[in-house]
Design a protein around this motif. Structure first.
Motif, PDB file in Angstrom:
ATOM      1  N   GLU A  82       0.833  -1.216   0.000  1.00 44.43           N
ATOM      2  CA  GLU A  82       0.000   0.000   0.000  1.00 44.43           C
ATOM      3  C   GLU A  82       0.861   1.258   0.000  1.00 44.43           C
ATOM      4  OE1 GLU A  82      -3.264   0.062  -0.624  1.00 44.43           O
ATOM      5  OE2 GLU A  82      -3.036  -2.113  -0.809  1.00 44.43           O
ATOM      6  N   LEU A  83       1.981   1.218   0.715  1.00 41.88           N
ATOM      7  CA  LEU A  83       2.901   2.354   0.723  1.00 41.88           C
ATOM      8  C   LEU A  83       3.493   2.577  -0.664  1.00 41.88           C
ATOM      9  CD1 LEU A  83       4.351   4.561   2.336  1.00 41.88           C
ATOM     10  CD2 LEU A  83       6.084   2.852   2.933  1.00 41.88           C
ATOM     11  N   LEU A  84       3.888   1.490  -1.334  1.00 45.77           N
ATOM     12  CA  LEU A  84       4.405   1.612  -2.703  1.00 45.77           C
ATOM     13  C   LEU A  84       3.357   2.244  -3.610  1.00 45.77           C
ATOM     14  CD1 LEU A  84       6.221  -1.825  -3.091  1.00 45.77           C
ATOM     15  CD2 LEU A  84       7.303   0.424  -3.016  1.00 45.77           C
ATOM     16  N   LYS A  85       2.121   1.773  -3.484  1.00 46.78           N
ATOM     17  CA  LYS A  85       1.032   2.316  -4.310  1.00 46.78           C
ATOM     18  C   LYS A  85       0.822   3.800  -4.030  1.00 46.78           C
ATOM     19  CE  LYS A  85      -1.523  -2.024  -4.644  1.00 46.78           C
ATOM     20  NZ  LYS A  85      -2.729  -2.744  -4.195  1.00 46.78           N
ATOM     21  N   SER A  86       0.994   4.212  -2.775  1.00 50.02           N
ATOM     22  CA  SER A  86       0.782   5.624  -2.435  1.00 50.02           C
ATOM     23  C   SER A  86       1.808   6.528  -3.129  1.00 50.02           C
ATOM     24  CB  SER A  86       0.833   5.830  -0.915  1.00 50.02           C
ATOM     25  OG  SER A  86       2.158   5.756  -0.432  1.00 50.02           O
ATOM     26  N   TYR A  87       2.933   5.956  -3.535  1.00 53.74           N
ATOM     27  CA  TYR A  87       3.942   6.702  -4.290  1.00 53.74           C
ATOM     28  C   TYR A  87       3.753   6.546  -5.800  1.00 53.74           C
ATOM     29  CZ  TYR A  87       6.785   8.032  -0.292  1.00 53.74           C
ATOM     30  OH  TYR A  87       7.247   8.609   0.865  1.00 53.74           O
ATOM     31  N   GLY A  88       2.671   5.892  -6.187  1.00 50.15           N
ATOM     32  CA  GLY A  88       2.393   5.719  -7.613  1.00 50.15           C
ATOM     33  C   GLY A  88       3.182   4.585  -8.250  1.00 50.15           C
ATOM     34  N   ILE A  89       3.694   3.669  -7.439  1.00 57.16           N
ATOM     35  CA  ILE A  89       4.459   2.535  -7.946  1.00 57.16           C
ATOM     36  C   ILE A  89       3.498   1.393  -8.267  1.00 57.16           C
ATOM     37  CG2 ILE A  89       6.259   0.827  -7.418  1.00 57.16           C
ATOM     38  CD1 ILE A  89       7.317   3.702  -7.536  1.00 57.16           C
ATOM     39  N   LYS A  90       3.638   0.837  -9.456  1.00 59.81           N
ATOM     40  CA  LYS A  90       2.873  -0.357  -9.807  1.00 59.81           C
ATOM     41  C   LYS A  90       3.516  -1.525  -9.071  1.00 59.81           C
ATOM     42  CE  LYS A  90       1.875  -3.621 -13.456  1.00 59.81           C
ATOM     43  NZ  LYS A  90       2.343  -4.733 -12.643  1.00 59.81           N
ATOM     44  N   VAL A  91       2.779  -2.114  -8.170  1.00 64.09           N
ATOM     45  CA  VAL A  91       3.306  -3.199  -7.353  1.00 64.09           C
ATOM     46  C   VAL A  91       3.482  -4.434  -8.231  1.00 64.09           C
ATOM     47  CG1 VAL A  91       2.836  -4.699  -5.374  1.00 64.09           C
ATOM     48  CG2 VAL A  91       2.265  -2.258  -5.270  1.00 64.09           C
ATOM     49  N   PRO A  92       4.664  -5.063  -8.176  1.00 58.87           N
ATOM     50  CA  PRO A  92       4.885  -6.276  -8.969  1.00 58.87           C
ATOM     51  C   PRO A  92       3.827  -7.340  -8.668  1.00 58.87           C
ATOM     52  CG  PRO A  92       6.960  -5.508  -8.068  1.00 58.87           C
ATOM     53  CD  PRO A  92       5.869  -4.670  -7.444  1.00 58.87           C
ATOM     54  N   THR A  93       3.400  -8.042  -9.698  1.00 61.52           N
ATOM     55  CA  THR A  93       2.349  -9.050  -9.573  1.00 61.52           C
ATOM     56  C   THR A  93       2.679 -10.072  -8.492  1.00 61.52           C
ATOM     57  OG1 THR A  93       1.835  -8.770 -11.908  1.00 61.52           O
ATOM     58  CG2 THR A  93       1.012 -10.767 -10.848  1.00 61.52           C
ATOM     59  N   ILE A  94       3.917 -10.519  -8.431  1.00 61.90           N
ATOM     60  CA  ILE A  94       4.287 -11.520  -7.430  1.00 61.90           C
ATOM     61  C   ILE A  94       4.097 -10.964  -6.015  1.00 61.90           C
ATOM     62  CG2 ILE A  94       6.254 -12.789  -6.469  1.00 61.90           C
ATOM     63  CD1 ILE A  94       7.051 -13.415  -9.366  1.00 61.90           C
ATOM     64  N   LEU A  95       4.400  -9.687  -5.798  1.00 63.83           N
ATOM     65  CA  LEU A  95       4.157  -9.089  -4.487  1.00 63.83           C
ATOM     66  C   LEU A  95       2.675  -9.069  -4.162  1.00 63.83           C
ATOM     67  CD1 LEU A  95       6.477  -5.984  -4.000  1.00 63.83           C
ATOM     68  CD2 LEU A  95       6.517  -8.159  -2.809  1.00 63.83           C
ATOM     69  N   GLU A  96       1.863  -8.739  -5.149  1.00 64.11           N
ATOM     70  CA  GLU A  96       0.407  -8.738  -4.950  1.00 64.11           C
ATOM     71  C   GLU A  96      -0.074 -10.134  -4.559  1.00 64.11           C
ATOM     72  OE1 GLU A  96      -1.697  -6.280  -4.893  1.00 64.11           O
ATOM     73  OE2 GLU A  96      -1.096  -4.739  -6.316  1.00 64.11           O
ATOM     74  N   ILE A  97       0.426 -11.157  -5.270  1.00 64.00           N
ATOM     75  CA  ILE A  97       0.026 -12.536  -4.989  1.00 64.00           C
ATOM     76  C   ILE A  97       0.464 -12.939  -3.579  1.00 64.00           C
ATOM     77  CG2 ILE A  97       0.417 -14.962  -5.616  1.00 64.00           C
ATOM     78  CD1 ILE A  97       0.659 -13.944  -8.571  1.00 64.00           C
ATOM     79  N   LEU A  98       1.733 -12.678  -3.242  1.00 63.07           N
ATOM     80  CA  LEU A  98       2.240 -13.041  -1.916  1.00 63.07           C
ATOM     81  C   LEU A  98       1.490 -12.301  -0.813  1.00 63.07           C
ATOM     82  CD1 LEU A  98       6.076 -13.251  -2.590  1.00 63.07           C
ATOM     83  CD2 LEU A  98       4.529 -15.150  -2.102  1.00 63.07           C
ATOM     84  N   SER A  99       1.136 -11.050  -1.058  1.00 62.66           N
ATOM     85  CA  SER A  99       0.382 -10.273  -0.083  1.00 62.66           C
ATOM     86  C   SER A  99      -0.999 -10.886   0.139  1.00 62.66           C
ATOM     87  CB  SER A  99       0.270  -8.825  -0.556  1.00 62.66           C
ATOM     88  OG  SER A  99      -0.431  -8.049   0.373  1.00 62.66           O
ATOM     89  N   GLU A 100      -1.664 -11.249  -0.954  1.00 64.08           N
ATOM     90  CA  GLU A 100      -2.986 -11.891  -0.851  1.00 64.08           C
ATOM     91  C   GLU A 100      -2.889 -13.237  -0.139  1.00 64.08           C
ATOM     92  OE1 GLU A 100      -6.134 -10.920  -1.868  1.00 64.08           O
ATOM     93  OE2 GLU A 100      -5.316  -8.941  -2.340  1.00 64.08           O
ATOM     94  N   LEU A 101      -1.854 -14.024  -0.472  1.00 63.82           N
ATOM     95  CA  LEU A 101      -1.661 -15.312   0.185  1.00 63.82           C
ATOM     96  C   LEU A 101      -1.430 -15.122   1.682  1.00 63.82           C
ATOM     97  CD1 LEU A 101       0.616 -17.154  -2.410  1.00 63.82           C
ATOM     98  CD2 LEU A 101      -1.756 -17.742  -1.815  1.00 63.82           C
ATOM     99  N   ARG A 102      -0.647 -14.114   2.029  1.00 62.01           N
ATOM    100  CA  ARG A 102      -0.358 -13.844   3.441  1.00 62.01           C
ATOM    101  C   ARG A 102      -1.640 -13.501   4.193  1.00 62.01           C
ATOM    102  NH1 ARG A 102       4.993 -10.469   4.373  1.00 62.01           N
ATOM    103  NH2 ARG A 102       5.950 -12.454   3.921  1.00 62.01           N
ATOM    104  N   GLN A 103      -2.514 -12.720   3.548  1.00 59.31           N
ATOM    105  CA  GLN A 103      -3.787 -12.364   4.176  1.00 59.31           C
ATOM    106  C   GLN A 103      -4.681 -13.583   4.360  1.00 59.31           C
ATOM    107  OE1 GLN A 103      -5.572  -9.147   1.974  1.00 59.31           O
ATOM    108  NE2 GLN A 103      -3.823  -7.797   2.296  1.00 59.31           N
ATOM    109  N   ALA A 104      -4.466 -14.607   3.506  1.00 55.89           N
ATOM    110  CA  ALA A 104      -5.246 -15.847   3.604  1.00 55.89           C
ATOM    111  C   ALA A 104      -4.579 -16.863   4.531  1.00 55.89           C
ATOM    112  CB  ALA A 104      -5.429 -16.452   2.212  1.00 55.89           C
ATOM    113  N   GLY A 105      -3.488 -16.447   5.187  1.00 58.47           N
ATOM    114  CA  GLY A 105      -2.821 -17.341   6.131  1.00 58.47           C
ATOM    115  C   GLY A 105      -1.740 -18.221   5.526  1.00 58.47           C
ATOM    116  N   ILE A 106      -1.372 -17.960   4.289  1.00 57.08           N
ATOM    117  CA  ILE A 106      -0.306 -18.718   3.628  1.00 57.08           C
ATOM    118  C   ILE A 106       0.910 -17.813   3.552  1.00 57.08           C
ATOM    119  CG2 ILE A 106       0.411 -19.907   1.514  1.00 57.08           C
ATOM    120  CD1 ILE A 106      -2.642 -20.284   0.947  1.00 57.08           C
ATOM    121  N   ASP A 107       1.915 -18.136   4.349  1.00 58.35           N
ATOM    122  CA  ASP A 107       3.071 -17.260   4.449  1.00 58.35           C
ATOM    123  C   ASP A 107       4.264 -17.862   3.725  1.00 58.35           C
ATOM    124  OD1 ASP A 107       4.529 -15.049   5.163  1.00 58.35           O
ATOM    125  OD2 ASP A 107       5.006 -15.793   7.161  1.00 58.35           O
TER     126      ASP A 107
END
Length: 132
Positions: A82-107
Motif C-alpha cells: 500500500e505504501l508503494l502504491k501511495s507513491y504511484g508505484i505499480k506493485v509487482p504481480t508476485i508481491l500482490e500474490i504473496l500479499s494476498e496469500l499472506r492475508q489468507a494465512g499462507i506465508d
C-alpha cells in the motif's frame, strides 16, 4: 558489456536500466546474471523504472526529486504494497500474490521468484492437500 565490467574486478557494479529495449527472454537472462553475481558476492546497484525488477534487490530505494523518499528491505516488501502504491508505484504481480496469500494465512518468504517458481513453491507446500 557485463563481461567487460567484470574483467576489471570491481567492488560495485552499477546498472542503469539494464533491461531497457530488451525482449523478455533477454530480460530473464540479465536477471539470472544479476542473481548469479549477487550470489558471488558482488554489490549491484540497479537503477530501474520497472517495478518488477525491485524483486531482484535486497533493498529498494525510491527517489523523489533526487532524494531518498522511501527505503524498504526486501523482506518487508510484501508488507509495504500500500505504501508503494501511495507513491504511484505499480506493485509487482508476485508481491500482490504473496500479499494476498499472506492475508489468507499462507506465508511464503519473498524470494527471487518468477511466476513459475512461485507456483512450484505453492505446489511443494501443498502437494499432499486436496483442493478446497
Amino acid at each position: 558489456m557485463i563481461a567487460e565490467i567484470l574483467a576489471k574486478n570491481p567492488k560495485y557494479i552499477v546498472l542503469d536500466e539494464p533491461t531497457t529495449m530488451i525482449d523478455s527472454l533477454g530480460k530473464e537472462k540479465i536477471y539470472q546474471i544479476i542473481r548469479d553475481l549477487k550470489s558471488q558476492g558482488y554489490t549491484i546497484i540497479c537503477i530501474t523504472n520497472l517495478a518488477d525488477e525491485i524483486l531482484l534487490a535486497d533493498r529498494t530505494l525510491l527517489l523523489n526529486s533526487g532524494k531518498i523518499a522511501l527505503e524498504i528491505p526486501k523482506e518487508e516488501l510484501c508488507n509495504q504494497t500500500e505504501l508503494l502504491k501511495s507513491y504511484g508505484i505499480k506493485v509487482p504481480t508476485i508481491l500482490e500474490i504473496l500479499s494476498e496469500l499472506r492475508q489468507a494465512g499462507i506465508d511464503l518468504k519473498l524470494n527471487d521468484y518468477t511466476t513459475t517458481e512461485l507456483i512450484s513453491a505453492l505446489k511443494g507446500k501443498y502437494k499432499n492437500e486436496g483442493c478446497h
